[in-house]
Design a protein around this motif. Structure first.
Motif, mmCIF file in Angstrom:
data_model
loop_
_atom_site.group_PDB
_atom_site.id
_atom_site.type_symbol
_atom_site.label_atom_id
_atom_site.label_comp_id
_atom_site.label_asym_id
_atom_site.label_seq_id
_atom_site.Cartn_x
_atom_site.Cartn_y
_atom_site.Cartn_z
ATOM 1 N N ASP A 9 35.379 37.325 3.172
ATOM 2 C CA ASP A 9 33.932 37.194 3.008
ATOM 3 C C ASP A 9 33.476 35.780 3.368
ATOM 4 O OD1 ASP A 9 31.237 38.101 1.907
ATOM 5 O OD2 ASP A 9 31.649 36.315 0.709
ATOM 6 N N ASP A 42 33.788 44.876 -2.627
ATOM 7 C CA ASP A 42 32.783 44.810 -1.570
ATOM 8 C C ASP A 42 31.934 43.559 -1.770
ATOM 9 O OD1 ASP A 42 31.015 45.324 0.461
ATOM 10 O OD2 ASP A 42 29.819 46.723 -0.716
ATOM 11 N N TRP A 43 32.034 42.643 -0.812
ATOM 12 C CA TRP A 43 31.214 41.426 -0.840
ATOM 13 C C TRP A 43 30.117 41.606 0.203
ATOM 14 C CZ3 TRP A 43 32.810 36.511 -3.233
ATOM 15 C CH2 TRP A 43 33.967 36.637 -4.012
ATOM 16 N N SER A 44 28.875 41.540 -0.205
ATOM 17 C CA SER A 44 27.786 41.740 0.749
ATOM 18 C C SER A 44 26.804 40.585 0.640
ATOM 19 C CB SER A 44 27.066 43.066 0.496
ATOM 20 O OG SER A 44 26.534 43.082 -0.813
ATOM 21 N N ARG A 102 33.329 35.599 7.047
ATOM 22 C CA ARG A 102 32.183 36.280 7.631
ATOM 23 C C ARG A 102 30.909 35.450 7.505
ATOM 24 N NH1 ARG A 102 33.514 42.278 5.149
ATOM 25 N NH2 ARG A 102 34.976 42.954 6.783
ATOM 26 N N ARG A 103 30.772 34.741 6.411
ATOM 27 C CA ARG A 103 29.585 33.901 6.214
ATOM 28 C C ARG A 103 29.627 32.666 7.114
ATOM 29 N NH1 ARG A 103 27.156 34.804 0.825
ATOM 30 N NH2 ARG A 103 28.299 36.466 -0.214
ATOM 31 N N ASP A 148 39.948 39.603 -0.112
ATOM 32 C CA ASP A 148 38.541 39.976 0.060
ATOM 33 C C ASP A 148 37.633 38.754 0.046
ATOM 34 O OD1 ASP A 148 39.333 42.594 0.122
ATOM 35 O OD2 ASP A 148 38.777 43.027 -1.944
ATOM 36 N N GLN A 149 37.877 37.852 -0.899
ATOM 37 C CA GLN A 149 37.035 36.665 -1.000
ATOM 38 C C GLN A 149 37.179 35.784 0.240
ATOM 39 O OE1 GLN A 149 38.236 33.655 -3.759
ATOM 40 N NE2 GLN A 149 36.171 32.823 -3.977
#
Length: 578
Positions: A167, A214-216, A170-171, A163-164
């Motif tokens: 994320d 969930d990373w937002s 995505r950034r 997940d990390q």
């Protein structure tokens, strides 16, 4: 892996290695992955077996890891989704290096899952064991070297690591590398491993479709409305580099109309063939009157980076701009001449949608009429059977997707062509601008659309990726490979390389004397070698209705350099009476 009993996630596995492989691939699926590319290998068996059995994942195979990486690059660019690459240990991983480099520079989301030996099998002569930790150095967004699967390590550790990493991707879009160490056994034995106790701690994750954590983040764009109103009052020009989304690129066209600013769109922009674009600006910059008119622009607004036109980049570098703005979603500098004063890290649509409405302005320039003579000369000089003639025709005839090779093809397609009524998706690997993996990238793109795909590339580039011709028979839509065979690197005729004696031929151009008819036959592809422009048009039109076709354009090595030299001279020469 057996079918699930009472949950959405299986509880029995071939080995404990398979438990971890299943957790990783399921989490990646929940995070948006739909395509996995795999090369054969033993150490990667847990990942391969799990991927092949996952109902939501499409698996694509290739025996050559270098081509495999570029195929993944093409699929990721065409689908706008992350793609997983699975390889075995050793030099198999190293063969992904060129594709990973390209993905980092273009911001393409690849996820490399490399199988590896456990640490006790390194540096002791064990077979196919190399140090794979941080294999790709600074060319990844994130990398993790996982321990061998162990029941003492909680499953949540593995899921949260994935997940990390995603994320972070995505950034800052680009490739991530997760090195997966597996101890034997790698293959199913007599008994299945019951993972129910180990997985029980995951609770609802087993029965839902959501990722573990969930990373937002919010991508707020800084306020610039007051600055924009002042910026837009000047005479400006809009330059468009790489933009993969046609609809976002079309918003740039509408903005240029509203401002009355000239539009100079690169072939990678998706709007090069739009009727509003100054389509022959690269060649028109040879003309002093055109250049002088363009130099009246006071500010520059650029969308996307990595421009192909050297003449345009030199023009931009030489201008005394009052202000320069660059809109590009990748958090990279993309400013080789250090002109940019304001850097907006967002998509074209996000930028344009946030602009205050201003009245539509009439054009401040006469560039369209000043370009007209250049366009006439292009039409006159592109009627012969040559690289110029073929590329000019291809820009009009291509359907669906066009992938452009580096070196000469990218430059020619950025100079030539005419306005089109139908859109054409155009891609190129202009991150590192290498000549490796081009056929594989184009094949990957073809996997993402139900329309024809054409690739145009040079002969040396084709030889670099010859193994990937094996992929093309799997294409489910027409796929056309056009090879411009000028017997080596003819671009060196146009570069200031030493030309004394045999330096140019032997050490730069490196002629090979090879043709591609037998390669087409070896890989089961249709083949044409037209000897006239009409024959090329007929062959290409027929190829768009076939499965996979290789069209070889055999031309003299000096021809393209001479053609461009004479065309440039004609454009620079002012006609009488002007």
């Amino acid at each position: 892996m057996t079918a699930p009993v009472s949950t959405d996630f299986a509880i029995q596995y071939a080995t404990f290695n398979h438990v971890w492989a299943a957790l990783m691939l399921e989490e990646l699926y929940r995070l948006g992955v739909r395509d996995v590319v795999l090369a054969p290998g033993s150490r990667s068996s847990p990942l391969t077996m799990v991927a092949s059995e996952h109902a939501g994942l499409r698996c694509h195979c290739h025996f050559d890891e270098r081509g495999l990486g570029f195929m993944a690059l093409g699929i990721a660019r065409g689908s706008q989704r992350p793609v997983v690459i699975i390889t075995t240990s050793g030099t198999a991983v190293a063969n992904l290096y060129p594709a990973v480099v390209e993905a980092k520079l273009l911001g393409v989301p690849l996820i490399v899952l490399s199988a590896d030996r456990p640490i006790e099998l390194l540096d002791n002569g064990s077979n196919q064991a190399i140090d794979q930790r941080d294999m790709f150095s600074r060319h990844t967004i994130a990398h993790h070297d996982l321990p061998p699967p162990d029941a003492e390590i909680t499953a949540a550790f593995l899921l949260s690591t994935v997940d990390q990493a995603v994320d972070q991707q995505r950034r800052t879009p680009g490739p991530i590398h997760i090195n997966c160490r597996y101890r034997e056994p790698l293959y199913p034995g007599n008994c299945l491993v019951d993972g129910s106790d180990y997985l029980a701690s995951l609770g609802n994750w087993l029965t839902t479709s959501k990722p573990w954590s969930d990373w937002s983040s919010s991508a707020a764009i800084p306020a610039f409305k007051d600055d924009w109103e002042a910026f837009a009052k000047h005479k400006g020009m809009i330059v468009v580099g790489r933009v993969d989304d046609l609809y976002q690129a079309q918003e740039v066209v509408e903005l240029s109309k509203q401002l009355g600013w000239p539009l100079l769109a690169d072939v990678q922009s998706q709007i090069r063939f739009d009727s509003h674009n100054l389509i022959h600006f690269d060649l028109a910059l040879h003309n002093e009157r055109f250049s002088a008119e363009l130099a009246k622009a006071e500010v520059l607004l650029q969308f996307g980076g990595r421009l192909i036109s050297k003449r345009l980049t030199q023009f931009i570098a030489q201008q005394p701009w009052l202000d320069v703005w660059l809109v590009e979603p990748l958090p990279q500098r993309l400013d080789p001449d250090y002109c940019v004063k304001r850097r907006l890290i967002c998509s074209p649509a996000s930028f344009i949608d946030d602009l205050p409405t201003i009245p539509e302005q009439p054009p401040w320039h006469q560039l369209a009429s000043l370009q007209r003579r250049t366009t006439q000369l292009v039409e006159e000089r592109c009627t012969a059977f040559s690289e110029l003639g073929v590329c000019h025709q291809l820009a009009q005839l291509a359907e669906g997707q066009l992938f452009i090779g580096n070196s000469l093809p990218a430059r020619l397609m950025n100079m030539l062509g005419t306005h089109r009524q139908t859109p054409l998706r155009v891609f190129a690997n202009r991150g590192a601008s290498g000549i490796d993996g081009l056929i594989a990238t184009a094949y990957g793109l073809s996997c993402t659309r139900s329309e024809p795909t054409t690739i145009v590339l040079g002969d040396t580039s084709a030889l670099h990726d010859l193994n990937s011709l094996a992929l093309l028979k799997q294409a489910f839509q027409p796929l056309v490979v056009i090879i411009l065979n000028n017997d080596g690197g003819s671009i060196f005729h146009m570069l200031p390389v030493p030309k004394e004696g045999d330096l140019l031929a032997r050490y730069y151009r490196q002629p090979h004397g090879l043709h591609f008819e037998h390669a087409a036959k070896m890989f089961g592809l249709g083949y044409f070698a037209p000897e006239s422009l009409d024959a090329f048009i007929a062959a290409y039109t027929q190829a768009l209705l076939a499965d996979v076709t290789l069209i070889e354009i055999n031309v003299p090595h000096q021809q393209v350099a001479d053609d461009l030299k004479h065309l440039g001279a004609a454009i620079r020469e002012e006609p009488r009476g002007q």
